[in-house]
Design a protein around this motif. Structure first.
Motif, PDB file in Angstrom:
ATOM      1  N   SER A 494       0.841  -1.198   0.000  1.00 15.44           N
ATOM      2  CA  SER A 494       0.000   0.000   0.000  1.00 15.44           C
ATOM      3  C   SER A 494       0.876   1.248   0.000  1.00 15.44           C
ATOM      4  O   SER A 494       2.110   1.164  -0.110  1.00 15.44           O
ATOM      5  CB  SER A 494      -0.908  -0.013   1.241  1.00 15.44           C
ATOM      6  OG  SER A 494      -0.122   0.168   2.411  1.00 15.44           O
ATOM      7  N   ALA A 495       0.252   2.385   0.206  1.00 20.24           N
ATOM      8  CA  ALA A 495       0.988   3.650   0.238  1.00 20.24           C
ATOM      9  C   ALA A 495       1.975   3.724   1.395  1.00 20.24           C
ATOM     10  O   ALA A 495       2.861   4.586   1.401  1.00 20.24           O
ATOM     11  CB  ALA A 495      -0.002   4.811   0.321  1.00 20.24           C
ATOM     12  N   TYR A 498       5.760   4.231   0.961  1.00 18.62           N
ATOM     13  CA  TYR A 498       6.413   5.534   0.745  1.00 18.62           C
ATOM     14  C   TYR A 498       6.847   6.187   2.059  1.00 18.62           C
ATOM     15  O   TYR A 498       7.453   7.264   2.035  1.00 18.62           O
ATOM     16  CB  TYR A 498       5.462   6.479   0.005  1.00 18.62           C
ATOM     17  CG  TYR A 498       5.201   6.079  -1.430  1.00 18.62           C
ATOM     18  CD1 TYR A 498       6.085   6.443  -2.441  1.00 18.62           C
ATOM     19  CD2 TYR A 498       4.084   5.331  -1.767  1.00 18.62           C
ATOM     20  CE1 TYR A 498       5.849   6.082  -3.761  1.00 18.62           C
ATOM     21  CE2 TYR A 498       3.831   4.955  -3.078  1.00 18.62           C
ATOM     22  CZ  TYR A 498       4.721   5.324  -4.074  1.00 18.62           C
ATOM     23  OH  TYR A 498       4.489   4.956  -5.374  1.00 18.62           O
ATOM     24  N   ASP A 523      -3.031  10.085   7.925  1.00 19.91           N
ATOM     25  CA  ASP A 523      -2.399   8.766   7.766  1.00 19.91           C
ATOM     26  C   ASP A 523      -1.592   8.481   9.026  1.00 19.91           C
ATOM     27  O   ASP A 523      -0.357   8.455   9.028  1.00 19.91           O
ATOM     28  CB  ASP A 523      -1.513   8.758   6.521  1.00 19.91           C
ATOM     29  CG  ASP A 523      -2.323   8.809   5.242  1.00 19.91           C
ATOM     30  OD1 ASP A 523      -2.742   7.745   4.772  1.00 19.91           O
ATOM     31  OD2 ASP A 523      -2.560   9.927   4.735  1.00 19.91           O
ATOM     32  N   ARG A 586      -2.960  14.011   1.581  1.00 21.58           N
ATOM     33  CA  ARG A 586      -3.241  13.395   0.291  1.00 21.58           C
ATOM     34  C   ARG A 586      -3.611  14.554  -0.653  1.00 21.58           C
ATOM     35  O   ARG A 586      -4.318  15.479  -0.247  1.00 21.58           O
ATOM     36  CB  ARG A 586      -4.394  12.396   0.379  1.00 21.58           C
ATOM     37  CG  ARG A 586      -4.132  11.190   1.274  1.00 21.58           C
ATOM     38  CD  ARG A 586      -3.056  10.282   0.716  1.00 21.58           C
ATOM     39  NE  ARG A 586      -2.843   9.112   1.575  1.00 21.58           N
ATOM     40  CZ  ARG A 586      -3.058   7.863   1.182  1.00 21.58           C
ATOM     41  NH1 ARG A 586      -3.471   7.613  -0.061  1.00 21.58           N
ATOM     42  NH2 ARG A 586      -2.823   6.875   2.008  1.00 21.58           N
ATOM     43  N   GLY A 630       4.940   9.996  -3.886  1.00 25.85           N
ATOM     44  CA  GLY A 630       3.888   9.031  -4.184  1.00 25.85           C
ATOM     45  C   GLY A 630       2.531   9.709  -4.110  1.00 25.85           C
ATOM     46  O   GLY A 630       2.328  10.800  -4.661  1.00 25.85           O
ATOM     47  N   PRO A 631       1.574   9.126  -3.414  1.00 25.10           N
ATOM     48  CA  PRO A 631       0.246   9.753  -3.301  1.00 25.10           C
ATOM     49  C   PRO A 631       0.192  10.838  -2.235  1.00 25.10           C
ATOM     50  O   PRO A 631      -0.859  11.431  -2.014  1.00 25.10           O
ATOM     51  CB  PRO A 631      -0.647   8.572  -2.904  1.00 25.10           C
ATOM     52  CG  PRO A 631       0.255   7.670  -2.126  1.00 25.10           C
ATOM     53  CD  PRO A 631       1.618   7.797  -2.773  1.00 25.10           C
ATOM     54  N   PHE A 632       1.301  11.087  -1.554  1.00 22.45           N
ATOM     55  CA  PHE A 632       1.339  12.040  -0.450  1.00 22.45           C
ATOM     56  C   PHE A 632       1.951  13.371  -0.882  1.00 22.45           C
ATOM     57  O   PHE A 632       2.748  13.434  -1.832  1.00 22.45           O
ATOM     58  CB  PHE A 632       2.183  11.487   0.710  1.00 22.45           C
ATOM     59  CG  PHE A 632       1.666  10.198   1.279  1.00 22.45           C
ATOM     60  CD1 PHE A 632       0.614  10.192   2.181  1.00 22.45           C
ATOM     61  CD2 PHE A 632       2.248   8.987   0.919  1.00 22.45           C
ATOM     62  CE1 PHE A 632       0.141   9.002   2.710  1.00 22.45           C
ATOM     63  CE2 PHE A 632       1.787   7.796   1.439  1.00 22.45           C
ATOM     64  CZ  PHE A 632       0.724   7.803   2.336  1.00 22.45           C
TER      65      PHE A 632
END
Length: 639
Positions: A494-495, A498, A523, A586, A630-632
Motif C-alpha cells: 500500500s501507500a 512511501y 495517515d 493526500r 507518491g500519493p502524499f
C-alpha cells in the motif's frame, strides 16, 4: 514474619525461573520459525499443518509433566517440562501462523495501529510520554508497552518490528506465571491441567490484545489467591484462647493480590477495574460472613484491613503509570475530551452466555457453571471463581444501565475474561466429575485412561481450531504493509511503502530528530512506524483526555478556511497547542485533504469519517516547503 518472607520469596523465585524458561522457549521458537521462508498463511495450509504438529508436541509435554507429578517422580523435571510445554504451546499457536510476516495479529489496522504507535513511542524513549501528543503524560496505561519498548531498544529493533515477538513472548511468560501461581494454590497436576485449559481459551480470544491477554491469563488464580487472603474463617473466627493455624495469616496472599492488581492497573484499565470490583465484593462478602459466623461486628475488621492493604499496595504500583497523568489533570485547564467509553457493539448490549453455545468451549463452560453452583458451599476455588463470574455479569448490567447516561462501561471487552474463568471452573468440574463417575461405577479398570483420552481429544480438537478462529486477524497481518514497505503475502504494498521516503524528507527538511517534530496527518499509521508526534490522534476514543480532541479538530477545520498563507501562519503561531512542524496530506486537483474522524455515539459504528480540504494556495509561501512523494504531499514549516 519469617514465614511470610519465605512464602513470598519462594513464590517470586519460582516465578522468575519459570519466566526465564518461557522467555527462552519463545525466543528460540520464534527465531527458528524466522529461519525458513514460509508461504503466507492466507494462501497455503503449510503453516497451519506445522502449527497443529507443534501443538501436539506441546500437549505431549504437558501430559508427560502431569504423569510425572502424579507418580511423584522427578518433581523439578516435571515443573520445567510443564513450563516449557505451556510456553511452547503459546509460541507455536501464535508464532507459526505468523511466521512469514513481521506483523502481529491485525497487522497495523484498526486498534493495532495505536498500539503499535505506543510501542514505537516507548521504544524511542524510556520516558512516560503520550503515544501521540507532545508534552502530555500518557492516559492509556504504559506498563506493557514500556517493558516492550525497553526490550526492543536493547535488541536494536524498531517498535513495530518488536511488537510480534514481544506480544507472543509476554503471553508465554504470563501463561507460565499463571501456572506457578496455580501450583502455589492447588495440587501441581491439577494446576497444569487448569492452566492448559485457560491458556488455550485466552490465546484464542484475548491474544489480539496481548497486553490485556496477560491480565486475563493471571485473573483466575489471582482471584483464588485474593479469596484466600480475605476469607480465612479458621483464623479470623478463632475463639479467644484458641490457636490459629500456623500460617502467615493470609498476608502473603495479600501482597500477591496487591501486586497483581497494581500490575493490572499499569497494563489495562478495564480489567484492573473489574478485578478490583470482584476483589472488593470478596472483601465485603468475607466481612459479612465473618460477622454472621461470630455474631460480632469486630469479625469484619480483619478482612477489611486486608482489603485496604491490597488497595494500598496496588495503588502505589498504579501511581508509577498514573501519577504523571493525575498530576497533570489537576493542574491543567484543558477540558477533558475523551470518549473512550463511547462504544456499544451488539455484544455489549447482551449478556454473554458461552455456556449456552453448542461448541467444545460451550460444553466446558457449561460444566464449569454446574461445578460453580454445586461446589459454591464447599470449595474455596469455586467461591473465588464464582465471585469473579458474578462480578463480570454485574459489570455488564451496569454497563447496559450506563447507556441511559450516554456512556458505557465497555462490557463487550469482558467476554474473554468470562470465558477464561468459566473454562478454569470447567477444568475443575471435569476432573471432579470424572472422579465421581469413576467411584460411582465401582472404579472400573482403564476408566481413568478413557477419561484422559477424552480430555486429550477434546483439547486437540479445540487448539487446532485456534488458527481458524483467528483467521481474520492472521490474514490482516499478511495483507497489511509493514514498516519495511513489504506485504508478507507478496502482493503490491500500500501507500505505506512511501513512508521511508517521507521520513527521510522530514529529517532533511526540519533538521530535527523525530521526537522533536509534530506532524498533522490523517495517515496516522505513519506514527506507528516512526516516533514523530501527532497533532491529532486517529479518533477521539484513543486520544489523551487532556489533548482537547474536539478543539483541535475545530482548529484544523478553521485553518482550512483561511484565505492566505499569512493568516495560516498567524493562526498556527497563536494556537493553544504546539503547532504542526509538518503536514502530511493526500493531494487532489487544487487542494490537500485530510480524512478525519469524529465520535457519533450512540450510533454503531461509533465513528464518522469526514474530509477537510486545504486549498493549495494556503501553502504558496517561502515559509512552507512542499514535496510530493507518491500519493502524499509533505509540507514542512520553516521555523
Amino acid at each position: 514474619m519469617s514465614l511470610l518472607l519465605r512464602q513470598v520469596g519462594v513464590g517470586i523465585g519460582e516465578g522468575v525461573l519459570a519466566a526465564v524458561v518461557a522467555g527462552v522457549v519463545a525466543a528460540v521458537g520464534l527465531f527458528a520459525f524466522s529461519l525458513v521462508d514460509w508461504p503466507a498463511f492466507n494462501s497455503s495450509n503449510v503453516t497451519r499443518a506445522l502449527t497443529t504438529a507443534g501443538q501436539v508436541a506441546a500437549v505431549v509435554m504437558l501430559v508427560a509433566a502431569v504423569w510425572l507429578l502424579r507418580v511423584r517422580k522427578w518433581p523439578w523435571v516435571a515443573k520445567v517440562l510443564s513450563w516449557a510445554g505451556i510456553s511452547a504451546f503459546v509460541t507455536v499457536t501464535l508464532g507459526m501462523p505468523l511466521a512469514a510476516t513481521k506483523l502481529y495479529l491485525f497487522g497495523v489496522s484498526v486498534d493495532q495501529e495505536f498500539r503499535t504507535e505506543y510501542l514505537t513511542r516507548l521504544t524511542d524513549s524510556a520516558a512516560l510520554r503520550d503515544m501521540t501528543y507532545v508534552d502530555l503524560p500518557p492516559f492509556y496505561p504504559a506498563g506493557w508497552f514500556w517493558v516492550g519498548g525497553r526490550v526492543a531498544n536493547v535488541l536494536g529493533m524498531d517498535g513495530w518490528e518488536a511488537f510480534k515477538p514481544y506480544a507472543i513472548g509476554s503471553l508465554a511468560v504470563a501463561a507460565v506465571l499463571a501456572l506457578v501461581l496455580w501450583t502455589q494454590l492447588i495440587r501441581a497436576d491439577w494446576a497444569v491441567a487448569v492452566t492448559a485449559a485457560t491458556t488455550a481459551v485466552a490465546v484464542t480470544y484475548a491474544s489480539p490484545e496481548p497486553y490485556s491477554g496477560v491480565i486475563v491469563l493471571l485473573l483466575p488464580p489471582a482471584l483464588v489467591l485474593a479469596w484466600g487472603a480475605l476469607y480465612r474463617p479458621l483464623e479470623d473466627g478463632a475463639a479467644p484462647g484458641e490457636d490459629a493455624p500456623r500460617t502467615a495469616g493470609g498476608w502473603g496472599a495479600v501482597i500477591g493480590t496487591g501486586l497483581f492488581l497494581g500490575i493490572a492497573a499499569t497494563f489495562y484499565t478495564l480489567h484492573f477495574l473489574v478485578a478490583a470490583f470482584a476483589i472488593a465484593l470478596m472483601g465485603l462478602l468475607a466481612a459479612g460472613l465473618g460477622v454472621r459466623q461470630r455474631r460480632a461486628w469486630r469479625a469484619a475488621v480483619p478482612p477489611l484491613l486486608r482489603l485496604l492493604a491490597i488497595a494500598a499496595i496496588s495503588g502505589l504500583i498504579a501511581l508509577v503509570c498514573w501519577g504523571p497523568y493525575l498530576v497533570k489533570s489537576l493542574t491543567t485547564k484543558t477540558p477533558g475530551s475523551g470518549t473512550a467509553l463511547h462504544y456499544l457493539p451488539k455484544s455489549g448490549a447482551e449478556l454473554p452466555l458461552p455456556m449456552a453455545e453448542f461448541t467444545l468451549l460451550g460444553g466446558l463452560c457449561l460444566i464449569g457453571t454446574v461445578w460453580l453452583v454445586v461446589r459454591a458451599g464447599s470449595s474455596r476455588r469455586a467461591q473465588a471463581l464464582g465471585i469473579g463470574v458474578v462480578a463480570i455479569y454485574l459489570w455488564t448490567l451496569l454497563s447496559m444501565l450506563a447507556t441511559a447516561a450516554g456512556t458505557t462501561l465497555l462490557s463487550f471487552r469482558l467476554e474473554a475474561p468470562l470465558m477464561v474463568l468459566l473454562s478454569a471452573a470447567g477444568a475443575f468440574g471435569f476432573v471432579e466429575g470424572a472422579r465421581a463417575v469413576y467411584q460411582g461405577f465401582g472404579e472400573p479398570p482403564r476408566f481413568r485412561l478413557a477419561v484422559v483420552a477424552i480430555a486429550i481429544i477434546g483439547a486437540l480438537a479445540f487448539v487446532q481450531d485456534i488458527p481458524h478462529v483467528l483467521t481474520p486477524e492472521i490474514t490482516t497481518a499478511y495483507t497489511d504493509t509493514d514498516g519495511d514497505g513489504n506485504r508478507a503475502d507478496k502482493r503490491p504494498p500500500s501507500a505505506v511503502s512511501y513512508y521511508d521516503e517521507i521520513d527521510a524528507a522530514l529529517l532533511a527538511q526540519t533538521g530535527r530528530p523525530r521526537d522533536e517534530t509534530v506532524v498533522l496527518t490523517a495517515d496516522t499509521s505513519f506514527l506507528s512506524f516512526y516516533p514523530y508526534w501527532g497533532f491529532q490522534a486517529l479518533t477521539s476514543h484513543y486520544a489523551n483526555q487532556l489533548a482537547d480532541f474536539p478543539g483541535r479538530a475545530a482548529a484544523i477545520e478553521a485553518w482550512s478556511k483561511l484565505d492566505s498563507p499569512a493568516q495560516l501562519l498567524d493562526a498556527m503561531a497563536h494556537s493553544p497547542w504546539r503547532a504542526p512542524d509538518a503536514f502530511l496530506f493526500r493531494s487532489s486537483d487544487d487542494a490537500y485533504t485530510l480524512r478525519l474522524a469524529k465520535d457519533v455515539y450512540p450510533n454503531d459504528p461509533n465513528v464518522k469519517r469526514y474530509s477537510v480540504s486545504f486549498p493549495k494556495k494556503l501553502f504558496d509561501d517561502p515559509a512552507f516547503t512542499t514535496t510530493d512523494i507518491g500519493p502524499f504531499t509533505l509540507i514542512t514549516v520553516r521555523r
